[in-house]
Scaffold this active site. Sequence first.
Site, PDB file in Angstrom:
ATOM      1  CG  HIS B   7       4.032  -5.146  -0.429  1.00 30.89           C
ATOM      2  ND1 HIS B   7       3.645  -4.894  -2.058  1.00 30.89           N
ATOM      3  CD2 HIS B   7       3.970  -3.844  -0.294  1.00 30.89           C
ATOM      4  CE1 HIS B   7       2.776  -3.773  -2.031  1.00 30.89           C
ATOM      5  NE2 HIS B   7       3.820  -3.092  -0.639  1.00 30.89           N
ATOM      6  CG  HIS B  79       2.408   0.844   1.984  1.00 33.69           C
ATOM      7  ND1 HIS B  79       3.681   1.501   1.884  1.00 33.69           N
ATOM      8  CD2 HIS B  79       2.059   0.190   1.155  1.00 33.69           C
ATOM      9  CE1 HIS B  79       3.954   0.671   1.081  1.00 33.69           C
ATOM     10  NE2 HIS B  79       2.977  -0.043   0.811  1.00 33.69           N
ATOM     11  CD  GLU B 130       0.897  -0.345  -3.219  1.00 38.39           C
ATOM     12  OE1 GLU B 130       1.628  -0.357  -1.922  1.00 38.39           O
ATOM     13  OE2 GLU B 130       1.114  -0.318  -3.971  1.00 38.39           O
TER      14      GLU B 130
END
Lengths: 134, 134
Positions: B7, B79, B130
């Site tokens: 994502h 992010h 991430e």
Amino acid sequence: MLGRLNHVAIAVPDIEAAARHYRDVLGARTSPVEDQPEHGVQTVFIELPNTKIELLGVLGDASPIRSFLDKNPSGGIHHVCYEVEDILAARDRLRQQGARVLGDGEPRIGAHGKPVLFLHPKDFQGTLIELEQA
Amino acid sequence: MLGRLNHVAIAVPDIEAAARHYRDVLGARTSPVEDQPEHGVQTVFIELPNTKIELLGVLGDASPIRSFLDKNPSGGIHHVCYEVEDILAARDRLRQQGARVLGDGEPRIGAHGKPVLFLHPKDFQGTLIELEQA
């Protein structure tokens, strides 16, 4: 209206170093550095299984990412690009909803040879959005 | 090492308004707003054909996105999250290459119920990354 996420663009101060870093540290597959003089950037593409990352470096004095790098000297995520089926229909719908299209509103040919438009980040929660004809 | 782009996370000052905006103006399909008290955020997921966008809103005083929103009051891209096959092997490889893992380096359970780690943006051209166990 929104289709696939075509790419995430990351502006970097040194594109050769960034591409090497993505290869060596993150194990990414990177394309060679390519100059895109008509867009004022250098590009490196990182192919992921479902989309791609576009590293952007400055090319020339009028580079559209220069002011971003002035504010973010280490680099940072610059924009996201969504595919749309019909870019002119998408533009007209967005304008009807009050969203601002950057420039004169006429699609330009982007780094992948397809028509693209950019939307004003102030109208999208601080996110610069590129739309690309699918 | 890098797998799918799981994502792109976008921090927003008002998640209800942002979700409505993505639905009405961009024609996106959005999930309901969900509180994630253990992460200090509210989330809305926008499903795209190949990946998803995660809208993040502040939840509570210690929200990890509060300082980002203080610096970027309109919001912005916060992010990117990449999937990796083996998060502990990925962490060890990254550390060997000199990259810093945030926190104590032990994976936590993320918003999708899978182990995640965050990498220091200074080690990745200003990009907060991430990693999520696939």
